[in-house]
Design a protein around this motif. Structure first.
Motif, PDB file in Angstrom:
ATOM      1  N   ILE A 178      10.183  41.846  41.802  1.00 43.49           N
ATOM      2  CA  ILE A 178      11.385  41.007  41.894  1.00 43.49           C
ATOM      3  C   ILE A 178      11.957  41.038  43.306  1.00 43.49           C
ATOM      4  N   VAL A 179      12.155  42.244  43.831  1.00 49.66           N
ATOM      5  CA  VAL A 179      12.794  42.366  45.142  1.00 49.66           C
ATOM      6  C   VAL A 179      11.888  41.863  46.260  1.00 49.66           C
ATOM      7  N   SER A 180      10.596  42.134  46.173  1.00 50.57           N
ATOM      8  CA  SER A 180       9.691  41.733  47.258  1.00 50.57           C
ATOM      9  C   SER A 180       9.194  40.305  47.122  1.00 50.57           C
ATOM     10  N   GLY A 181       9.255  39.739  45.920  1.00 49.91           N
ATOM     11  CA  GLY A 181       8.714  38.397  45.710  1.00 49.91           C
ATOM     12  C   GLY A 181       9.746  37.343  45.385  1.00 49.91           C
ATOM     13  N   THR A 182      10.531  37.573  44.354  1.00 51.90           N
ATOM     14  CA  THR A 182      11.488  36.558  43.895  1.00 51.90           C
ATOM     15  C   THR A 182      12.698  36.449  44.795  1.00 51.90           C
ATOM     16  N   VAL A 183      13.230  37.585  45.230  1.00 55.14           N
ATOM     17  CA  VAL A 183      14.460  37.577  46.031  1.00 55.14           C
ATOM     18  C   VAL A 183      14.307  36.801  47.345  1.00 55.14           C
ATOM     19  N   PRO A 184      13.212  36.970  48.117  1.00 49.40           N
ATOM     20  CA  PRO A 184      13.069  36.151  49.334  1.00 49.40           C
ATOM     21  C   PRO A 184      13.078  34.650  49.058  1.00 49.40           C
ATOM     22  N   ILE A 185      12.498  34.248  47.935  1.00 47.81           N
ATOM     23  CA  ILE A 185      12.510  32.828  47.574  1.00 47.81           C
ATOM     24  C   ILE A 185      13.934  32.361  47.331  1.00 47.81           C
ATOM     25  N   LYS A 186      14.724  33.183  46.650  1.00 41.86           N
ATOM     26  CA  LYS A 186      16.120  32.811  46.374  1.00 41.86           C
ATOM     27  C   LYS A 186      16.921  32.713  47.672  1.00 41.86           C
ATOM     28  N   PHE A 187      16.710  33.658  48.585  1.00 38.90           N
ATOM     29  CA  PHE A 187      17.399  33.589  49.870  1.00 38.90           C
ATOM     30  C   PHE A 187      17.000  32.323  50.630  1.00 38.90           C
ATOM     31  N   ALA A 244       3.859  45.626  35.146  1.00 46.09           N
ATOM     32  CA  ALA A 244       3.189  44.603  34.344  1.00 46.09           C
ATOM     33  C   ALA A 244       4.126  43.973  33.321  1.00 46.09           C
ATOM     34  N   LEU A 245       5.051  44.762  32.790  1.00 47.30           N
ATOM     35  CA  LEU A 245       5.924  44.280  31.718  1.00 47.30           C
ATOM     36  C   LEU A 245       7.309  43.866  32.203  1.00 47.30           C
ATOM     37  N   SER A 246       7.542  43.933  33.506  1.00 43.12           N
ATOM     38  CA  SER A 246       8.877  43.590  34.016  1.00 43.12           C
ATOM     39  C   SER A 246       9.243  42.144  33.708  1.00 43.12           C
ATOM     40  N   LYS A 269      17.154  36.871  29.895  1.00 42.11           N
ATOM     41  CA  LYS A 269      17.023  35.406  29.838  1.00 42.11           C
ATOM     42  C   LYS A 269      16.746  34.784  31.207  1.00 42.11           C
ATOM     43  N   GLY A 270      15.874  35.445  31.980  1.00 42.94           N
ATOM     44  CA  GLY A 270      15.453  34.902  33.266  1.00 42.94           C
ATOM     45  C   GLY A 270      16.291  35.331  34.447  1.00 42.94           C
ATOM     46  N   ARG A 271      17.367  36.071  34.253  1.00 43.69           N
ATOM     47  CA  ARG A 271      18.217  36.519  35.374  1.00 43.69           C
ATOM     48  C   ARG A 271      17.563  37.754  35.999  1.00 43.69           C
ATOM     49  N   ASP A 272      16.575  37.494  36.839  1.00 42.93           N
ATOM     50  CA  ASP A 272      15.696  38.558  37.310  1.00 42.93           C
ATOM     51  C   ASP A 272      16.380  39.584  38.209  1.00 42.93           C
ATOM     52  N   VAL A 273      17.263  39.154  39.089  1.00 41.32           N
ATOM     53  CA  VAL A 273      17.907  40.098  40.002  1.00 41.32           C
ATOM     54  C   VAL A 273      18.855  41.012  39.235  1.00 41.32           C
ATOM     55  N   ALA A 274      19.594  40.455  38.276  1.00 44.39           N
ATOM     56  CA  ALA A 274      20.454  41.281  37.429  1.00 44.39           C
ATOM     57  C   ALA A 274      19.613  42.272  36.629  1.00 44.39           C
ATOM     58  N   ALA A 275      18.452  41.824  36.167  1.00 43.02           N
ATOM     59  CA  ALA A 275      17.550  42.713  35.429  1.00 43.02           C
ATOM     60  C   ALA A 275      17.059  43.852  36.307  1.00 43.02           C
TER      61      ALA A 275
END
Length: 231
Positions: A153-162, A93-95, A104-110
């Protein structure tokens, strides 16, 4: 003028009459071979397998460890092990707050950083396991929080970036990549029982902590590499 109007009114993705007959380019499906050749996708998917394995290792085996190794009663072992789930809920919830405020929004690094923190908590939990229930619960909570916070992040944001980095990028491309990553990552829970059980029987519980810590660290390294790739 009429021809120009007709050309501009054609749907996006139709470059000529031949394209119009076969459908928009954005609807072309990626083959399995194409997905395997996407830079960093196989590595990040492997990292996702490790993340899933670590999470399910604690979900399934932590009560047994607390009962047999730390000599908790069955009731207390069950109650204390649920602290991992509570941490998982809070961390997920707090990720987003952690990503925005700290990175500062760098989600994969986070996500990579959170896995390093999770690995540290696993090591500290194993070293302080004899210190009592309060210390155990503290580290179990943080293990759950930081290990599971990377999932959105890995299941949602990363596929969008790819998908955005592909020549043909669309919602379909994103869903194909997400399906591939989540499907392969499902191997993690499947093999957890065999891997953790065999390690605990053959080499003892300490070996289990070594392996899950190494998996967290390896996944963190991969995600840090991926974060540089996505810049």
């Amino acid at each position: 003028a009429a021809a120009a109007t007709a050309a501009t009114s054609r749907p996006l993705g139709y470059d000529d009459e031949e394209d119009a007959e076969r459908g928009p380019l954005n609807n072309e499906a990626l083959t399995m071979r194409q997905m395997l050749t996407i830079k960093m996708l196989p590595e990040v998917t492997l990292a996702f397998v490790c993340i899933k394995l670590v999470r399910y290792a604690f979900l399934l085996w932590l009560p047994m460890y607390l009962h047999h190794e730390l000599h908790y009663t069955e009731e207390r072992a069950g109650l204390v092990s649920t602290v991992f789930d509570i941490g998982a809920v809070g961390g997920s919830a707090l990720s987003g707050v952690f990503v925005q405020e700290v990175f500062k929004g760098r989600d994969v690094a986070a996500a990579g950083c959170m896995l390093l923190i999770a690995a540290s908590c696993i090591v500290l939990f194993s070293l302080t396991s004899a210190w009592g229930v309060v210390t155990n619960a503290f580290f179990i909570f943080n293990m759950g929080a930081f290990c599971c916070a990377v999932d959105p992040i890995v299941s949602g944001t990363v596929p969008i970036k790819f998908a955005k980095l592909q020549t043909i990028s669309s919602a379909d491309t994103t869903s194909q990549i997400a399906g591939f990553m989540n499907g392969v990552a499902g191997l993690g829970p499947i093999i957890t029982g065999v891997v953790i059980g065999a390690l605990a029987d053959a080499l003892g519980w300490q070996s289990v902590f070594y392996v899950v810590t190494a998996m967290c660290f390896g996944a963190a390294v991969i995600l840090q590499r991926a974060s540089r790739y996505f810049r």
